[in-house]
Design an enzyme around this catalytic site. Structure first.
Site, PDB file in Angstrom:
ATOM      1  N   ARG A 139     -50.593  -1.951  -9.705  1.00  0.00           N
ATOM      2  CA  ARG A 139     -51.047  -2.124 -11.099  1.00  0.00           C
ATOM      3  C   ARG A 139     -52.145  -1.131 -11.451  1.00  0.00           C
ATOM      4  O   ARG A 139     -52.331  -0.780 -12.604  1.00  0.00           O
ATOM      5  CB  ARG A 139     -51.585  -3.545 -11.314  1.00  0.00           C
ATOM      6  CG  ARG A 139     -50.544  -4.649 -11.194  1.00  0.00           C
ATOM      7  CD  ARG A 139     -51.108  -5.950 -11.739  1.00  0.00           C
ATOM      8  NE  ARG A 139     -50.349  -7.125 -11.321  1.00  0.00           N
ATOM      9  CZ  ARG A 139     -49.273  -7.589 -11.948  1.00  0.00           C
ATOM     10  NH1 ARG A 139     -48.804  -6.967 -13.012  1.00  0.00           N
ATOM     11  NH2 ARG A 139     -48.655  -8.664 -11.508  1.00  0.00           N
ATOM     12  N   ASP A 181     -46.435  -5.561 -21.689  1.00  0.00           N
ATOM     13  CA  ASP A 181     -46.270  -4.258 -21.046  1.00  0.00           C
ATOM     14  C   ASP A 181     -44.892  -3.653 -21.307  1.00  0.00           C
ATOM     15  O   ASP A 181     -44.782  -2.470 -21.626  1.00  0.00           O
ATOM     16  CB  ASP A 181     -46.539  -4.366 -19.532  1.00  0.00           C
ATOM     17  CG  ASP A 181     -45.783  -5.516 -18.858  1.00  0.00           C
ATOM     18  OD1 ASP A 181     -44.987  -6.214 -19.532  1.00  0.00           O
ATOM     19  OD2 ASP A 181     -45.988  -5.722 -17.652  1.00  0.00           O
ATOM     20  N   PHE A 228     -36.773   0.783 -12.876  1.00  0.00           N
ATOM     21  CA  PHE A 228     -37.913  -0.064 -12.534  1.00  0.00           C
ATOM     22  C   PHE A 228     -39.164   0.809 -12.427  1.00  0.00           C
ATOM     23  O   PHE A 228     -39.201   1.773 -11.674  1.00  0.00           O
ATOM     24  CB  PHE A 228     -37.661  -0.794 -11.210  1.00  0.00           C
ATOM     25  CG  PHE A 228     -38.707  -1.817 -10.907  1.00  0.00           C
ATOM     26  CD1 PHE A 228     -38.693  -3.053 -11.536  1.00  0.00           C
ATOM     27  CD2 PHE A 228     -39.738  -1.539 -10.012  1.00  0.00           C
ATOM     28  CE1 PHE A 228     -39.680  -3.997 -11.287  1.00  0.00           C
ATOM     29  CE2 PHE A 228     -40.725  -2.481  -9.750  1.00  0.00           C
ATOM     30  CZ  PHE A 228     -40.696  -3.703 -10.390  1.00  0.00           C
ATOM     31  N   VAL A 229     -40.184   0.459 -13.203  1.00  0.00           N
ATOM     32  CA  VAL A 229     -41.413   1.261 -13.233  1.00  0.00           C
ATOM     33  C   VAL A 229     -42.623   0.419 -12.831  1.00  0.00           C
ATOM     34  O   VAL A 229     -42.611  -0.808 -12.966  1.00  0.00           O
ATOM     35  CB  VAL A 229     -41.655   1.869 -14.637  1.00  0.00           C
ATOM     36  CG1 VAL A 229     -40.578   2.878 -14.990  1.00  0.00           C
ATOM     37  CG2 VAL A 229     -41.730   0.778 -15.718  1.00  0.00           C
ATOM     38  N   GLY A 273     -49.296  -8.263 -16.528  1.00  0.00           N
ATOM     39  CA  GLY A 273     -48.868  -6.884 -16.766  1.00  0.00           C
ATOM     40  C   GLY A 273     -49.540  -6.182 -17.926  1.00  0.00           C
ATOM     41  O   GLY A 273     -49.756  -4.969 -17.882  1.00  0.00           O
ATOM     42  N   ASP A 277     -46.442  -4.070 -11.954  1.00  0.00           N
ATOM     43  CA  ASP A 277     -46.512  -4.218 -10.496  1.00  0.00           C
ATOM     44  C   ASP A 277     -45.150  -4.173  -9.820  1.00  0.00           C
ATOM     45  O   ASP A 277     -44.106  -4.343 -10.456  1.00  0.00           O
ATOM     46  CB  ASP A 277     -47.123  -5.581 -10.165  1.00  0.00           C
ATOM     47  CG  ASP A 277     -46.132  -6.724 -10.430  1.00  0.00           C
ATOM     48  OD1 ASP A 277     -45.649  -6.824 -11.577  1.00  0.00           O
ATOM     49  OD2 ASP A 277     -45.819  -7.481  -9.485  1.00  0.00           O
ATOM     50  N   LYS A 283     -37.147  -0.720 -22.514  1.00  0.00           N
ATOM     51  CA  LYS A 283     -36.079  -0.134 -21.688  1.00  0.00           C
ATOM     52  C   LYS A 283     -34.830   0.117 -22.501  1.00  0.00           C
ATOM     53  O   LYS A 283     -34.520  -0.627 -23.436  1.00  0.00           O
ATOM     54  CB  LYS A 283     -35.750  -1.075 -20.530  1.00  0.00           C
ATOM     55  CG  LYS A 283     -36.730  -0.965 -19.396  1.00  0.00           C
ATOM     56  CD  LYS A 283     -36.184  -1.632 -18.159  1.00  0.00           C
ATOM     57  CE  LYS A 283     -37.259  -1.637 -17.098  1.00  0.00           C
ATOM     58  NZ  LYS A 283     -36.872  -2.433 -15.929  1.00  0.00           N
ATOM     59  N   ASP A 297     -37.696  -5.846 -21.575  1.00  0.00           N
ATOM     60  CA  ASP A 297     -36.576  -5.605 -20.659  1.00  0.00           C
ATOM     61  C   ASP A 297     -35.399  -6.491 -21.073  1.00  0.00           C
ATOM     62  O   ASP A 297     -34.548  -6.075 -21.859  1.00  0.00           O
ATOM     63  CB  ASP A 297     -37.065  -5.885 -19.237  1.00  0.00           C
ATOM     64  CG  ASP A 297     -36.008  -5.662 -18.190  1.00  0.00           C
ATOM     65  OD1 ASP A 297     -35.027  -4.973 -18.478  1.00  0.00           O
ATOM     66  OD2 ASP A 297     -36.162  -6.176 -17.064  1.00  0.00           O
TER      67      ASP A 297
HETATM   68  P1  5GP Z   1     -38.281  -9.468 -20.179  1.00  0.00           P
HETATM   69  O1  5GP Z   1     -38.763 -10.889 -20.342  1.00  0.00           O
HETATM   70  O2  5GP Z   1     -38.226  -8.674 -21.458  1.00  0.00           O
HETATM   71  O3  5GP Z   1     -37.041  -9.371 -19.346  1.00  0.00           O
HETATM   72  O4  5GP Z   1     -39.294  -8.749 -19.232  1.00  0.00           O
HETATM   73  C1  5GP Z   1     -40.582  -8.698 -19.484  1.00  0.00           C
HETATM   74  C2  5GP Z   1     -41.397  -8.783 -18.213  1.00  0.00           C
HETATM   75  O5  5GP Z   1     -40.672  -8.442 -17.016  1.00  0.00           O
HETATM   76  C3  5GP Z   1     -42.467  -7.752 -18.341  1.00  0.00           C
HETATM   77  O6  5GP Z   1     -43.590  -8.289 -18.986  1.00  0.00           O
HETATM   78  C4  5GP Z   1     -42.743  -7.370 -16.927  1.00  0.00           C
HETATM   79  O7  5GP Z   1     -43.685  -8.261 -16.380  1.00  0.00           O
HETATM   80  C5  5GP Z   1     -41.430  -7.553 -16.209  1.00  0.00           C
HETATM   81  N1  5GP Z   1     -40.696  -6.267 -16.101  1.00  0.00           N
HETATM   82  C6  5GP Z   1     -39.610  -5.888 -16.808  1.00  0.00           C
HETATM   83  N2  5GP Z   1     -39.214  -4.636 -16.454  1.00  0.00           N
HETATM   84  C7  5GP Z   1     -40.096  -4.220 -15.519  1.00  0.00           C
HETATM   85  C8  5GP Z   1     -40.235  -3.000 -14.772  1.00  0.00           C
HETATM   86  O8  5GP Z   1     -39.493  -2.003 -14.883  1.00  0.00           O
HETATM   87  N3  5GP Z   1     -41.271  -2.942 -13.903  1.00  0.00           N
HETATM   88  C9  5GP Z   1     -42.135  -3.976 -13.721  1.00  0.00           C
HETATM   89  N4  5GP Z   1     -43.114  -3.785 -12.841  1.00  0.00           N
HETATM   90  N5  5GP Z   1     -42.044  -5.136 -14.401  1.00  0.00           N
HETATM   91  C10 5GP Z   1     -41.028  -5.253 -15.302  1.00  0.00           C
HETATM   92 MG    MG Z   2     -45.011  -9.398 -17.975  1.00  0.00          MG
END
Ligand code: 5GP
Ligand code: MG
Length: 186
Positions: free
Chosen positions: A169, A104, A156-157, A48, A163, A135, A107
């Site tokens: 992407r 990227d 969700f983006v 990402g 992706d 987020k 979340d």
């Molecule tokens: P976390 O580990 O903080 O939950 O999430 C990080 C990873 O989840 C990001 O690097 C990304 O790959 C994926 N992710 C989280 N939210 C989104 C979203 O809204 N869209 C997409 N495409 N990937 C996300």
């Molecule tokens: Mg990621």
């Protein structure tokens, strides 16, 4: 592909302008006057962060090496994290080095909680974190991050490296997808 877009949340021009501000800040923090030879290791979390990192580092006039890590957290068609897993790495030797981790989007925070301690265990002298997006949800807001590009709603983006099921992407902007696109592919 473009017909699948619901709305543009952040345009490529807004991203470029913000990256300039972020890299000015990162440069100020890393190029210390009493340490003219300071250098860093940039670690993008693949896949990402690939595009963001490419744009970011070309605006950073700091001596650097690049180490790679691949982490999977949203496999396939999932819209919520399924738990982060390191799929592979080419970090080389980061012992004693100042690391800037680039991702990227923040979340659930699971990726940072997994990767930052790993880098410290491998002997990194320091680990700073740089996220393009964060987020609006408590788990993401409560985590310490050194640099954040944009705060976005809990949606969700895709695009600019992010992706859905490994597609989208290459879209230049950060966008949301039409609900029927997600329903069709899910
Ligand atoms: P976390 O580990 O903080 O939950 O999430 C990080 C990873 O989840 C990001 O690097 C990304 O790959 C994926 N992710 C989280 N939210 C989104 C979203 O809204 N869209 C997409 N495409 N990937 C996300
Ligand atoms: Mg990621």
């Amino acid at each position: 592909m473009h017909l699948d877009i619901d709305r543009v949340l952040i345009s490529q021009y807004q991203i470029m302008a913000r990256i300039k501000e972020m890299t000015d800040q990162i440069t100020r923090d890393h190029l210390l006057p009493n340490e003219p030879d300071s250098e860093i290791t940039i670690v993008p979390i693949l896949t990402g962060a690939m595009i963001f990192c490419g744009d970011l580092i070309r605006q950073l006039p700091i001596k650097m090496k690049i180490g790679l890590m691949t982490v999977s957290s949203y496999p396939g068609q999932s819209l919520r994290t399924q738990g982060s897993q390191v799929m592979g790495q080419q970090l080389k030797d980061i012992h004693g080095r100042h690391v800037l981790l680039v991702d990227d989007i923040l979340d659930s925070g699971g990726t940072l909680k997994l990767v930052v301690p790993m880098l410290k265990e491998l002997g990194a002298a320091s680990v700073k974190t740089c996220m393009l997006l964060r987020k609006d949800r408590p788990a993401a807001k409560s985590m310490h991050v050194d640099y954040v590009g944009f705060e976005i709603p809990d949606e969700f983006v895709v695009g600019y490296g992010l992706d859905y099921n490994d597609y989208y992407r290459n879209l230049p902007d950060i966008v949301t997808l039409k609900p029927e696109v997600i329903a069709k592919q899910a």
